[in-house]
Motif scaffolding. Structure first.
Motif, short mmCIF file in Angstrom:
data_model
loop_
_atom_site.label_atom_id
_atom_site.label_comp_id
_atom_site.label_asym_id
_atom_site.label_seq_id
_atom_site.Cartn_x
_atom_site.Cartn_y
_atom_site.Cartn_z
N THR A 1 -6.57 6.73 3.46
CA THR A 1 -7.96 7.02 2.86
C THR A 1 -8.88 7.38 4.03
N GLY A 2 -8.75 6.99 4.99
CA GLY A 2 -9.55 7.17 6.18
C GLY A 2 -9.02 8.54 6.89
N PHE A 3 -7.77 8.71 7.10
CA PHE A 3 -7.58 9.79 7.56
C PHE A 3 -7.90 10.81 6.73
N SER A 4 -7.68 10.80 5.59
CA SER A 4 -8.01 12.11 4.72
C SER A 4 -9.38 12.42 4.67
N LEU A 5 -10.33 11.56 4.83
CA LEU A 5 -11.83 11.89 4.92
C LEU A 5 -12.22 12.09 6.29
N ALA A 6 -11.69 11.64 7.37
CA ALA A 6 -12.01 11.95 8.98
C ALA A 6 -11.57 13.44 8.99
N GLU A 7 -10.47 13.81 8.30
CA GLU A 7 -9.79 14.99 8.78
C GLU A 7 -10.39 16.02 7.93
N GLY A 8 -11.30 15.75 6.75
CA GLY A 8 -11.80 16.92 6.11
C GLY A 8 -10.97 17.06 4.83
N ILE A 9 -9.88 16.35 4.80
CA ILE A 9 -8.79 16.95 3.83
C ILE A 9 -9.54 16.49 2.04
N VAL A 10 -10.12 15.64 2.13
CA VAL A 10 -11.08 15.05 0.98
C VAL A 10 -12.36 15.07 1.41
N ALA A 11 -13.35 15.41 0.39
CA ALA A 11 -14.54 15.24 0.60
C ALA A 11 -15.21 13.90 0.40
N ARG A 12 -14.46 13.02 -0.31
CA ARG A 12 -14.93 11.84 -0.87
C ARG A 12 -13.59 10.88 -1.41
N ALA A 13 -13.76 9.33 -1.37
CA ALA A 13 -12.63 8.60 -1.58
C ALA A 13 -12.16 9.19 -3.04
N SER A 14 -13.07 9.44 -3.96
CA SER A 14 -12.74 9.73 -5.32
C SER A 14 -11.72 10.72 -5.57
N GLU A 15 -11.65 11.79 -4.54
CA GLU A 15 -10.55 12.63 -4.62
C GLU A 15 -9.27 12.33 -4.66
N ILE A 16 -9.06 11.19 -4.11
CA ILE A 16 -7.75 10.47 -3.91
C ILE A 16 -7.50 9.78 -5.17
N HIS A 17 -6.73 10.17 -6.27
CA HIS A 17 -6.43 9.88 -7.60
C HIS A 17 -5.52 8.61 -7.50
N ASP A 18 -4.45 8.61 -6.47
CA ASP A 18 -3.70 7.79 -6.37
C ASP A 18 -3.05 7.54 -5.13
N ILE A 19 -2.55 6.39 -4.54
CA ILE A 19 -2.01 6.15 -3.32
C ILE A 19 -0.85 5.03 -3.14
N ASP A 20 0.03 5.32 -2.77
CA ASP A 20 1.12 4.22 -2.56
C ASP A 20 2.11 4.46 -1.29
N THR A 21 2.83 3.65 -1.12
CA THR A 21 3.76 3.76 0.33
C THR A 21 5.03 3.78 0.00
N ALA A 22 6.06 4.37 0.76
CA ALA A 22 7.48 4.58 0.49
C ALA A 22 8.10 4.12 1.80
#
Length: 288
Positions: free
Chosen positions: A74-95
């Protein structure tokens, strides 16, 4: 189920009275003191490849400590400008794989389209100094000036660093990781995140703050590292108005902090600090 896993004391030696941290491993070593050589088992921090994957496409691979990975993504996506807000990440998991970990994120169509356009503009990557940058012109990516800065006094900043020193669980075990913490305006800590990389620690912290829904104009970040350009850029990207570092800032970091209105403090230790840029709402004063 067995008993408690072995863990290490502050000197890095193994003891049997604590649970092993999930980002810590035990390694054989030889301790040398003068002419004495003693076999030992040492606690070390894990460092593994972590891939940031968006809608099935891998974008970047970071060497990181395998903990707080949802915060990291989440933080990487926000800090790198990939998403404008956390709500733009609809789902997140790890493999987890033999050769590393994938942080898999499903992002909005807007964010994914922008990411694909960004990827098409890249000729290739030879390092990870600035993720996703392939030309000198992109290094000076600007962000909007922060909307508001926290009203923070010097005592609150020092209070936050004292609490940070007490809250670095993995560093106490291994002695080899950086930490970033988010403090409320009075210096009490909300969260501490640790990683072998100082940028990763800050990304994890930004993610934790965003997922908790905190207002970044009402607190500040403290870090156990130098304050580089990227650190200021990441914080300013999410509206953070004050960064305090235990070590020195770089000249480029000071320039960016001045342009974005971020209060930048360095050498915060032993009751002293140096203030390089200062907003009107920050009441911290430099100690002689």
């Amino acid at each position: 189920m067995g008993g408690p896993l072995l863990a290490c004391d502050e000197a890095g030696e193994m003891s049997g009275d604590a649970v092993l941290h999930p980002a810590q491993r035990l390694r054989s070593a030889v301790r040398v003191s003068g002419r004495m050589r003693t076999a030992s088992v040492e606690c070390v921090a894990e460092e593994v490849p972590v891939a940031m994957v968006y809608n099935g496409i891998s974008h970047a691979v970071m060497l990181a400590t395998p903990a707080d990975l949802e915060d990291f993504g989440t933080g990487f996506s926000l800090a790198e400008g990939i998403v404008a807000r956390a709500s733009e990440i609809h789902d997140i998991d790890t493999a987890h794989h033999v050769d590393g970990i994938e942080v898999r994120m499903q992002v909005s169509n807007r964010a994914f389209d922008a990411l694909k356009a960004r990827r098409r503009s890249l000729a290739g990557r030879t390092g990870c100094g600035l993720c996703g940058v392939d030309s000198l012109g992109q290094v000076s990516r600007e962000v909007k000036p922060v909307a508001a800065r926290p009203s923070v006094d010097e005592a609150a900043i020092h209070r936050a660093f004292v609490a940070l020193g007490e809250g670095q669980a993995l560093h106490a075990l291994t002695g080899s990781v950086h930490a970033a913490a988010w403090a409320h305006a009075d210096g009490t800590l909300f969260a501490v995140r640790e990683d072998v990389g100082r940028h990763n620690a800050l990304d994890k912290l930004i993610g934790a703050v965003a997922l908790a829904g905190l207002d970044t104009t009402q607190g500040f970040a403290v870090v156990t590292s130098r304050a580089s350009y990227e650190m200021v850029l990441k914080l300013a990207s999410v509206g953070g108005g004050l960064l305090a570092a235990i070590s020195a800032p770089t000249g480029l970091a000071i320039d960016l902090a001045g342009r974005t209105g971020v209060t930048l403090c360095g050498f915060v230790r032993d009751g002293r600090m140096a203030i390089y840029t200062e907003s009107r709402t920050c009441t911290a004063t430099q100690t002689e």
